[in-house]
Scaffold this motif. Sequence first.
Motif, short mmCIF file in Angstrom:
data_model
loop_
_atom_site.label_atom_id
_atom_site.label_comp_id
_atom_site.label_asym_id
_atom_site.label_seq_id
_atom_site.Cartn_x
_atom_site.Cartn_y
_atom_site.Cartn_z
N ALA A 167 17.34 74.81 85.06
CA ALA A 167 18.42 74.47 84.13
C ALA A 167 18.25 73.07 83.56
O ALA A 167 18.40 72.85 82.34
N VAL A 168 17.92 72.10 84.40
CA VAL A 168 17.84 70.72 83.89
C VAL A 168 16.55 70.50 83.11
O VAL A 168 16.54 69.71 82.15
N ARG A 207 14.50 69.62 77.59
CA ARG A 207 13.75 70.05 76.40
C ARG A 207 14.66 70.09 75.18
O ARG A 207 14.24 69.80 74.05
N ASP A 208 15.94 70.45 75.39
CA ASP A 208 16.89 70.50 74.29
C ASP A 208 17.45 69.13 73.92
O ASP A 208 18.27 69.02 73.02
N ARG A 254 8.69 76.90 78.62
CA ARG A 254 8.15 77.99 77.79
C ARG A 254 9.22 78.55 76.87
O ARG A 254 8.92 79.17 75.87
N ARG A 255 10.48 78.34 77.26
CA ARG A 255 11.59 78.76 76.40
C ARG A 255 11.56 77.94 75.13
O ARG A 255 11.46 76.71 75.17
N SER A 307 19.44 60.91 80.42
CA SER A 307 18.55 61.75 79.62
C SER A 307 17.10 61.51 80.03
O SER A 307 16.78 60.55 80.73
N GLY A 308 16.22 62.41 79.59
CA GLY A 308 14.79 62.26 79.81
C GLY A 308 14.37 62.55 81.23
O GLY A 308 15.17 62.96 82.08
N PRO A 309 13.08 62.34 81.53
CA PRO A 309 12.55 62.61 82.87
C PRO A 309 13.29 61.86 83.98
O PRO A 309 13.44 62.37 85.08
#
Length: 315
Positions: free
Chosen positions: A133-134, A139-140, A38-39, A160-162
């Motif tokens: 945090a992760v 998302r960034d 949501r951030r 990176s990624g899921p």
Amino acid sequence: MAVLSSRTSTAAAPPAPVADGIHPTLSELVALRAVAQRRPPARKGRHNMAGPAQSSLRGRGMEYAESREYVAGDDVRHIDWRLTARSGRTHTKLFQAERERLTLVVADTAPTLYFGTRVRFKSVQAARAGAVAVWAAARDGDRVAILRGSAQEAPVPPASGPRGVLRVLDALVRWYARPPLDDSGLQVALDHAGRLLRPGSRLVVLADPRSITKIPPTRWPALAAHHEVVVLLLTDPLECEPPQTLLPFALGDRRLELDLAQPGARQGWQREFLEPLEAALEALPRRGVRVYSLQTDAASESWLPLLGGAQPQVA
């Protein structure tokens, strides 16, 4: 989900672990993706735009790409001396720009974290905060990694990624289910982190306030000079606001009572729990570190404004 029909049958899947506040579960950490994302994502820099915005480039990078002939204005520190000697013409090295920042989570696994009186254990809140945090880092567009103070277990490497996030979540579930037998302390964990971090990385430390007292004060400015450092102090309401009455404890097969109405007992409680917390909240911001006291009954994402933002006011 299995689909059942008259022509097929399948054994019922075992029920997923239920979050009990004592042991973190993978399902609850995965579910935190929604609150973390949501951030708003980090703003990207654009040509001819003024003001602070995150660039997709993280710096010159350390991976060699190629060499070309030197032109006026090139950094003389990057001259390719071997190719220059072979060709008789000055050449300079080019490096691959790093486009993915590293977000590294350092997990304190001190035995004092495996305790709680409201909603969940401090260890479970640590696992949840690490998950937030992760997910925010993913998302960034960051790579994510995690480590703890251990001489035997290697860090979870950056990815990176899921896929990278799920490897970190798995480590959080394992480490915060029960105190690891080989915990070597937060100091060792930060030593490991120093070898993994690169300039421009983000470091998120999950720690008991008493673990912070064992870190040399000079360690934090050295980290904050090259990285974004966020320290989340895991606390329990009982530690911060003890009742002025008899407090029973179970110690093995014995029952002890601590009379917190007595000044001596209350002062000892304050030295043990409140003074390390207050000292960290006061000292770390002066050393360039963003710090937040995260209680066990607080929303696990309540600290998120610290990422890329200003140090919040401590009441």
